[in-house]
Design a protein around this motif. Structure first.
Motif, mmCIF file in Angstrom:
data_model
loop_
_atom_site.group_PDB
_atom_site.id
_atom_site.type_symbol
_atom_site.label_atom_id
_atom_site.label_comp_id
_atom_site.label_asym_id
_atom_site.label_seq_id
_atom_site.Cartn_x
_atom_site.Cartn_y
_atom_site.Cartn_z
ATOM 1 N N THR A 71 4.619 4.199 -0.357
ATOM 2 C CA THR A 71 4.992 5.508 -0.887
ATOM 3 C C THR A 71 3.795 6.441 -1.015
ATOM 4 N N LYS A 72 4.071 7.748 -0.847
ATOM 5 C CA LYS A 72 3.047 8.764 -1.079
ATOM 6 C C LYS A 72 3.342 9.542 -2.356
ATOM 7 N N LYS A 78 0.635 -2.074 4.701
ATOM 8 C CA LYS A 78 1.799 -1.779 5.550
ATOM 9 C C LYS A 78 2.291 -3.081 6.167
ATOM 10 N N GLU A 79 3.572 -3.050 6.535
ATOM 11 C CA GLU A 79 4.192 -4.251 7.058
ATOM 12 C C GLU A 79 3.500 -4.747 8.309
ATOM 13 N N THR A 86 9.179 -2.526 1.503
ATOM 14 C CA THR A 86 7.939 -2.544 2.296
ATOM 15 C C THR A 86 7.323 -1.154 2.466
ATOM 16 N N GLU A 87 8.058 -0.112 2.181
ATOM 17 C CA GLU A 87 7.542 1.250 2.393
ATOM 18 C C GLU A 87 6.325 1.541 1.511
#
Length: 202
Positions: free
Chosen positions: A167-168, A197-198, A164-165
């Motif tokens: 990422t950058k 996002k979650e 779920t993250e």
């Protein structure tokens, strides 16, 4: 080795005497043997390659038997029946009739494929390509394709693969984009899915 258990297939000594009293007949070269073998094989009967030549009621019965096992697109069914039919023209006429009577339906095939491919995590581009390969008009399921939440589909696939993250890391982001593109999702849905996002669902 026990000769009684493994009997000789050929009596070479007898063969020599048959062709030459002193057994000095020159042996046939391996190249000549191979040539002779190839020549012999070329005359083997090819009955298995002949078509059964189905027509009339027998062709119709075979068509029903085929359709009870699996749904076929019209183009697929014509190609399959033509392998065993006497006349491709008769096959085309028969399949047109079966389609009119709804025994064969491109609509059903398209809907089944859409449902199956969505379960497998495939996007609209993959689905359209598979329909095209079966010579099925994508317009048959245009409404279903339009109503499907492809962002949600892409997001669920991304979560299963990467979590779920959000990422950058540009490398990881590029990897996620390539993964979803390969699965057949469009760029707009991909970018929304990997950025979601979650807590966006709350």
């Amino acid at each position: 080795m026990n000769d009684s258990k493994f009997p000789k297939l050929l009596d070479y000594q007898a063969l020599k005497q048959q062709f030459s009293d002193d057994g000095s007949q020159p042996a046939v070269s391996s190249a000549a043997e191979n040539s002779a073998a190839d020549h012999a094989l070329s005359f083997e009967p090819k009955e298995a390659e002949k078509k059964p030549g189905l027509q009339g009621s027998r062709l119709r019965s075979y068509a029903f038997a085929v359709l009870t096992r699996k749904e076929y697109s019209k183009a697929e069914l014509i190609d399959k029946l033509a392998l065993y039919a006497e006349s491709r023209e008769e096959v085309t006429t028969l399949v047109d009739e079966l389609s009119r009577e709804n025994y064969q339906s491109d609509q059903r095939v398209a809907e089944i494929m859409l449902s199956s491919q969505k379960r497998k995590g495939k996007g609209p581009n993959q689905i359209k390509m598979k329909l095209k390969n079966k010579k099925i008009d994508t317009a048959l399921i245009a409404e279903e394709l339009k109503e499907t939440d492809w962002v949600q589909q892409a997001y669920e696939l991304k979560v299963r693969k990467y979590g779920t993250e959000v990422t950058k890391d540009p490398k990881i982001k590029a990897k996620q984009i390539r993964f979803l593109m390969y699965r057949g999702f469009e760029m707009d849905a991909i970018m929304k899915a990997i950025s979601r996002k979650e807590n966006d669902f709350q």
